[in-house]
Design a protein around this motif. Structure first.
Motif, PDB file in Angstrom:
ATOM      1  N   GLN A  44       0.839  -1.207   0.000  1.00 18.94           N
ATOM      2  CA  GLN A  44       0.000   0.000   0.000  1.00 18.94           C
ATOM      3  C   GLN A  44       0.867   1.248   0.000  1.00 18.94           C
ATOM      4  OE1 GLN A  44      -2.664  -1.448   3.372  1.00 18.94           O
ATOM      5  NE2 GLN A  44      -3.935   0.095   2.385  1.00 18.94           N
ATOM      6  N   GLU A  45       1.894   1.233   0.820  1.00 17.39           N
ATOM      7  CA  GLU A  45       2.776   2.394   0.934  1.00 17.39           C
ATOM      8  C   GLU A  45       3.475   2.690  -0.391  1.00 17.39           C
ATOM      9  OE1 GLU A  45       6.822   3.161   3.317  1.00 17.39           O
ATOM     10  OE2 GLU A  45       5.138   2.531   4.579  1.00 17.39           O
ATOM     11  N   LYS A  46       3.950   1.651  -1.066  1.00 16.27           N
ATOM     12  CA  LYS A  46       4.695   1.853  -2.316  1.00 16.27           C
ATOM     13  C   LYS A  46       3.806   2.131  -3.517  1.00 16.27           C
ATOM     14  CE  LYS A  46       9.030   1.106  -1.098  1.00 16.27           C
ATOM     15  NZ  LYS A  46      10.283   1.377  -1.736  1.00 16.27           N
ATOM     16  N   THR A  47       2.618   1.503  -3.576  1.00 20.30           N
ATOM     17  CA  THR A  47       1.777   1.649  -4.763  1.00 20.30           C
ATOM     18  C   THR A  47       0.702   2.722  -4.609  1.00 20.30           C
ATOM     19  OG1 THR A  47       0.175  -0.032  -4.066  1.00 20.30           O
ATOM     20  CG2 THR A  47       2.089  -0.789  -5.357  1.00 20.30           C
ATOM     21  N   GLY A  48       0.360   3.066  -3.370  1.00 22.46           N
ATOM     22  CA  GLY A  48      -0.697   4.041  -3.144  1.00 22.46           C
ATOM     23  C   GLY A  48      -2.095   3.465  -3.323  1.00 22.46           C
ATOM     24  N   LYS A  49      -2.187   2.144  -3.431  1.00 22.01           N
ATOM     25  CA  LYS A  49      -3.487   1.502  -3.622  1.00 22.01           C
ATOM     26  C   LYS A  49      -4.076   1.084  -2.279  1.00 22.01           C
ATOM     27  CE  LYS A  49      -2.961  -0.212  -8.258  1.00 22.01           C
ATOM     28  NZ  LYS A  49      -3.394  -1.271  -9.137  1.00 22.01           N
ATOM     29  N   ALA A  50      -5.401   0.952  -2.267  1.00 19.90           N
ATOM     30  CA  ALA A  50      -6.103   0.514  -1.070  1.00 19.90           C
ATOM     31  C   ALA A  50      -5.892  -0.982  -0.860  1.00 19.90           C
ATOM     32  CB  ALA A  50      -7.599   0.801  -1.199  1.00 19.90           C
ATOM     33  N   ARG A  51      -6.033  -1.416   0.369  1.00 20.71           N
ATOM     34  CA  ARG A  51      -5.863  -2.825   0.731  1.00 20.71           C
ATOM     35  C   ARG A  51      -6.736  -3.732  -0.139  1.00 20.71           C
ATOM     36  NH1 ARG A  51      -4.851  -6.557   4.839  1.00 20.71           N
ATOM     37  NH2 ARG A  51      -6.574  -7.937   5.314  1.00 20.71           N
ATOM     38  N   GLU A  52      -8.002  -3.375  -0.300  1.00 19.27           N
ATOM     39  CA  GLU A  52      -8.938  -4.192  -1.076  1.00 19.27           C
ATOM     40  C   GLU A  52      -8.515  -4.289  -2.542  1.00 19.27           C
ATOM     41  OE1 GLU A  52      -9.932  -1.662   0.994  1.00 19.27           O
ATOM     42  OE2 GLU A  52     -10.511  -3.005   2.629  1.00 19.27           O
ATOM     43  N   GLU A  53      -8.012  -3.180  -3.084  1.00 19.33           N
ATOM     44  CA  GLU A  53      -7.537  -3.178  -4.466  1.00 19.33           C
ATOM     45  C   GLU A  53      -6.374  -4.155  -4.642  1.00 19.33           C
ATOM     46  OE1 GLU A  53      -7.436   0.797  -6.784  1.00 19.33           O
ATOM     47  OE2 GLU A  53      -7.093   1.292  -4.668  1.00 19.33           O
ATOM     48  N   LEU A  54      -5.450  -4.120  -3.694  1.00 13.86           N
ATOM     49  CA  LEU A  54      -4.290  -5.002  -3.767  1.00 13.86           C
ATOM     50  C   LEU A  54      -4.688  -6.464  -3.619  1.00 13.86           C
ATOM     51  CD1 LEU A  54      -1.761  -2.883  -1.710  1.00 13.86           C
ATOM     52  CD2 LEU A  54      -1.598  -3.451  -4.142  1.00 13.86           C
ATOM     53  N   ILE A  55      -5.595  -6.750  -2.707  1.00 13.29           N
ATOM     54  CA  ILE A  55      -6.053  -8.130  -2.523  1.00 13.29           C
ATOM     55  C   ILE A  55      -6.694  -8.636  -3.805  1.00 13.29           C
ATOM     56  CG2 ILE A  55      -7.732  -9.596  -1.317  1.00 13.29           C
ATOM     57  CD1 ILE A  55      -7.119  -7.937   1.206  1.00 13.29           C
ATOM     58  N   ASP A  56      -7.537  -7.823  -4.407  1.00 14.09           N
ATOM     59  CA  ASP A  56      -8.177  -8.210  -5.671  1.00 14.09           C
ATOM     60  C   ASP A  56      -7.144  -8.444  -6.768  1.00 14.09           C
ATOM     61  OD1 ASP A  56     -10.735  -8.199  -4.625  1.00 14.09           O
ATOM     62  OD2 ASP A  56     -11.210  -6.186  -5.374  1.00 14.09           O
ATOM     63  N   GLU A  57      -6.181  -7.537  -6.858  1.00 13.68           N
ATOM     64  CA  GLU A  57      -5.147  -7.656  -7.886  1.00 13.68           C
ATOM     65  C   GLU A  57      -4.313  -8.930  -7.691  1.00 13.68           C
ATOM     66  OE1 GLU A  57      -1.484  -5.064  -9.787  1.00 13.68           O
ATOM     67  OE2 GLU A  57      -2.843  -4.120  -8.351  1.00 13.68           O
ATOM     68  N   ILE A  58      -3.919  -9.209  -6.468  1.00 14.64           N
ATOM     69  CA  ILE A  58      -3.131 -10.409  -6.179  1.00 14.64           C
ATOM     70  C   ILE A  58      -3.937 -11.661  -6.490  1.00 14.64           C
ATOM     71  CG2 ILE A  58      -2.109 -11.780  -4.319  1.00 14.64           C
ATOM     72  CD1 ILE A  58      -1.268  -9.044  -3.065  1.00 14.64           C
ATOM     73  N   ASN A  59      -5.180 -11.681  -6.082  1.00 10.01           N
ATOM     74  CA  ASN A  59      -6.015 -12.864  -6.308  1.00 10.01           C
ATOM     75  C   ASN A  59      -6.314 -13.094  -7.786  1.00 10.01           C
ATOM     76  OD1 ASN A  59      -6.087 -13.588  -3.606  1.00 10.01           O
ATOM     77  ND2 ASN A  59      -7.955 -12.447  -3.215  1.00 10.01           N
ATOM     78  N   LYS A  60      -6.318 -12.032  -8.594  1.00 13.80           N
ATOM     79  CA  LYS A  60      -6.563 -12.169 -10.027  1.00 13.80           C
ATOM     80  C   LYS A  60      -5.328 -12.662 -10.775  1.00 13.80           C
ATOM     81  CE  LYS A  60     -10.232  -8.791 -10.299  1.00 13.80           C
ATOM     82  NZ  LYS A  60     -10.600  -7.428 -10.703  1.00 13.80           N
ATOM     83  N   LEU A  61      -4.152 -12.397 -10.227  1.00 12.04           N
ATOM     84  CA  LEU A  61      -2.922 -12.860 -10.886  1.00 12.04           C
ATOM     85  C   LEU A  61      -2.828 -14.347 -10.711  1.00 12.04           C
ATOM     86  CD1 LEU A  61      -0.376 -10.139  -9.734  1.00 12.04           C
ATOM     87  CD2 LEU A  61      -1.380 -10.383 -11.984  1.00 12.04           C
TER      88      LEU A  61
END
Length: 61
Positions: A44-61
């Motif tokens: 979150q700190e490095k990308t500026g994205k919200a926790r939920e956004e990152l979880i979704d992105e990781i799960n989609k990869l």
């Protein structure tokens, strides 16, 4: 989905994240089982994205 599903496939996901976000270091992407919140905090700190956004992105990869 609010669960982070990375166990067992993190090395592949780590490579994909490094391609998308060049500013991430190996230290930023260090995954320790049971410390998912710390990993998400660093991302979150490095990308500026919200926790939920990152979880979704990781799960989609």
């Amino acid at each position: 989905m609010d669960n982070l599903e990375i166990k067992g496939k993190w090395n592949v996901l780590k490579g994909k994240f490094k391609q998308r976000y060049a500013e991430l270091t190996d230290d930023d992407l260090t995954y320790v089982e049971g410390k998912e919140d710390e990993l998400l905090g660093r991302l979150q700190e490095k990308t500026g994205k919200a926790r939920e956004e990152l979880i979704d992105e990781i799960n989609k990869l």
